[in-house]
Design a protein around this motif. Structure first.
Motif, mmCIF file in Angstrom:
data_model
loop_
_atom_site.group_PDB
_atom_site.id
_atom_site.type_symbol
_atom_site.label_atom_id
_atom_site.label_comp_id
_atom_site.label_asym_id
_atom_site.label_seq_id
_atom_site.Cartn_x
_atom_site.Cartn_y
_atom_site.Cartn_z
ATOM 1 N N ALA A 143 -5.594 -3.148 -4.465
ATOM 2 C CA ALA A 143 -5.755 -2.960 -3.022
ATOM 3 C C ALA A 143 -4.396 -2.953 -2.331
ATOM 4 O O ALA A 143 -4.131 -2.125 -1.454
ATOM 5 C CB ALA A 143 -6.646 -4.052 -2.438
ATOM 6 N N ARG A 144 -3.526 -3.864 -2.726
ATOM 7 C CA ARG A 144 -2.182 -3.895 -2.148
ATOM 8 C C ARG A 144 -1.437 -2.590 -2.432
ATOM 9 O O ARG A 144 -0.614 -2.142 -1.629
ATOM 10 C CB ARG A 144 -1.381 -5.067 -2.719
ATOM 11 C CG ARG A 144 -1.717 -6.427 -2.113
ATOM 12 C CD ARG A 144 -0.744 -7.481 -2.607
ATOM 13 N NE ARG A 144 -0.901 -8.735 -1.864
ATOM 14 C CZ ARG A 144 0.111 -9.502 -1.484
ATOM 15 N NH1 ARG A 144 1.353 -9.146 -1.761
ATOM 16 N NH2 ARG A 144 -0.094 -10.624 -0.822
ATOM 17 N N ALA A 145 -1.714 -2.009 -3.589
ATOM 18 C CA ALA A 145 -1.014 -0.795 -4.007
ATOM 19 C C ALA A 145 -1.653 0.477 -3.457
ATOM 20 O O ALA A 145 -1.206 1.578 -3.785
ATOM 21 C CB ALA A 145 -0.970 -0.730 -5.535
ATOM 22 N N GLY A 146 -2.696 0.335 -2.644
ATOM 23 C CA GLY A 146 -3.301 1.501 -2.022
ATOM 24 C C GLY A 146 -4.224 2.298 -2.912
ATOM 25 O O GLY A 146 -4.573 3.440 -2.597
ATOM 26 N N ALA A 147 -4.662 1.704 -4.038
ATOM 27 C CA ALA A 147 -5.564 2.414 -4.948
ATOM 28 C C ALA A 147 -7.012 2.346 -4.491
ATOM 29 O O ALA A 147 -7.892 2.952 -5.094
ATOM 30 C CB ALA A 147 -5.444 1.850 -6.360
ATOM 31 N N GLY A 148 -7.275 1.612 -3.425
ATOM 32 C CA GLY A 148 -8.627 1.462 -2.895
ATOM 33 C C GLY A 148 -8.663 0.252 -1.988
ATOM 34 O O GLY A 148 -7.622 -0.343 -1.680
ATOM 35 N N ALA A 167 -1.266 -0.165 1.568
ATOM 36 C CA ALA A 167 -2.699 -0.432 1.447
ATOM 37 C C ALA A 167 -3.468 0.525 2.361
ATOM 38 O O ALA A 167 -2.932 1.027 3.365
ATOM 39 C CB ALA A 167 -2.998 -1.870 1.835
ATOM 40 N N ILE A 168 -4.716 0.816 2.003
ATOM 41 C CA ILE A 168 -5.552 1.671 2.839
ATOM 42 C C ILE A 168 -6.613 0.806 3.518
ATOM 43 O O ILE A 168 -6.903 -0.305 3.075
ATOM 44 C CB ILE A 168 -6.220 2.802 2.030
ATOM 45 C CG1 ILE A 168 -7.173 2.227 0.976
ATOM 46 C CG2 ILE A 168 -5.161 3.668 1.371
ATOM 47 C CD1 ILE A 168 -7.946 3.301 0.214
ATOM 48 N N GLY A 180 -1.099 3.169 -8.105
ATOM 49 C CA GLY A 180 -0.490 2.649 -6.893
ATOM 50 C C GLY A 180 0.547 1.614 -7.253
ATOM 51 O O GLY A 180 0.465 0.984 -8.319
ATOM 52 N N ILE A 181 1.521 1.428 -6.385
ATOM 53 C CA ILE A 181 2.627 0.521 -6.694
ATOM 54 C C ILE A 181 2.826 -0.466 -5.549
ATOM 55 O O ILE A 181 2.827 -0.085 -4.375
ATOM 56 C CB ILE A 181 3.930 1.308 -6.926
ATOM 57 C CG1 ILE A 181 3.730 2.330 -8.060
ATOM 58 C CG2 ILE A 181 5.084 0.357 -7.260
ATOM 59 C CD1 ILE A 181 4.875 3.317 -8.199
ATOM 60 N N ALA A 182 2.968 -1.738 -5.904
ATOM 61 C CA ALA A 182 3.199 -2.787 -4.910
ATOM 62 C C ALA A 182 4.406 -3.622 -5.322
ATOM 63 O O ALA A 182 4.778 -3.666 -6.503
ATOM 64 C CB ALA A 182 1.968 -3.688 -4.779
#
Length: 313
Positions: free
Chosen positions: A143-148, A181-182, A23-25
């Protein structure tokens, strides 16, 4: 290269090297996380991990850690074992420590990743790679990168893989397209809270008193384990996986494919007697390349003795 193509290149190259999720932030100061970290430290939840008080600005602002940084690439590397025998019978070892030290293994993957990216891009990358080795708020960036999302046990939970993975980062001047993020999927579940034998997780979740965590007590704490924890260690001699074992999301965990994470040949066959009678020579042979060596022979001996005297009732 346009941002979307660059993001796709980073992700596909990482997947080719064995990373499970990427994921990328955007690299920026982490204001909400900054306030939470400050409150956590002020409450003394870091115990004797005084190093967590250092470099506060770098922890919450990646541009101070890596000047000129534009992005934070978060990567997940699976370590869930096919055979978890060393975590079934006391004395137990946390699954992440079965094989070779993850710092070296994953860092090597990151260096290969950046090398391939530089070759594909045609220019050097101005940045640094990290694997639990610098003041980086890894779970928050993931978390910010949407990896979880960060669960009630404060671990990063991925909806497709659970939580048995190492986190790593590339903080650099690259400007790929970022991810979103998710949402939190813990819902009303309190299994991790209910299962923690030392009450390290707050009743509401999302907060862990590190000074009560079995992983802290068996690894980070250098003094004698406080008597208040006698009979509450559940057999763990190095680290603890209880809050992961009970987490429903770990039903999606699948065995890793990393040869370096396979345990030393002697480890799965070690029973209570082999642990109790372990010599320093055996310790060096079995855990020479493992993260277990962090606690040293004297520390592991302390933990085992604590269990033998009623620490695992």
């Amino acid at each position: 290269m346009d941002p979307t193509s660059l993001a796709n290149l980073i992700k596909q190259t990482a997947y080719d090297l064995g990373f499970g999720f990427v994921g990328i932030a955007r690299a920026e100061r982490m204001e909400p996380e900054e306030r939470r970290l400050e409150a956590w430290l002020d409450a003394g939840h870091h115990g004797q991990m005084h190093w967590m008080e250092n470099h506060f600005d770098k922890r919450v602002d990646p541009t101070k850690l890596v000047p000129g940084a534009k992005s934070v690439v978060s990567l997940l590397y699976n370590y869930f074992p096919a055979d978890d025998t060393p975590s079934r019978e006391a004395p137990k070892v946390a699954r992440y420590a079965y094989g070779e030290d993850y710092h070296k293994v994953v860092r090597g993957k990151l260096r290969e990743l950046t090398g391939r990216l530089e070759e594909a891009i045609g220019s050097p990358i101005d940045g640094r790679v990290f694997v639990d080795s610098a003041p980086v708020l890894e779970r928050d960036w993931a978390a910010r990168a949407g990896a979880g999302w960060i669960g009630k046990n404060t671990l990063l939970l991925n909806p497709k893989a659970g939580s048995y993975f190492f986190l790593a980062e590339i903080i650099s001047d690259l400007q790929p397209a970022t991810d979103s993020a998710i949402r939190d999927h813990c819902g009303t579940c309190t299994r991790c809270i209910d299962a923690c034998p030392t009450d390290a997780i707050s009743p509401q979740g999302y907060l862990v008193d590190g000074s009560k965590c079995i992983s802290y007590l068996t690894i980070e704490l250098k003094e004698a384990i406080p008597e208040e924890f006698r009979g509450r260690m559940e057999g763990w001699a190095f680290g603890c996986d209880i809050c992961q074992e009970v987490c429903p999301w770990n039903r999606f965990s699948t065995p890793h494919r990393e040869p370096a994470f396979e345990p030393h040949a002697d480890l799965p066959g070690m029973g209570p007697r082999e642990w109790t009678e372990m010599t320093e020579d055996v310790f060096r042979r079995v855990f020479q390349k493992s993260a277990v060596k962090r606690t040293k022979f004297t520390g592991l001996r302390r933990n085992i003795d604590f269990l033998d005297k009623g620490g695992s009732d």
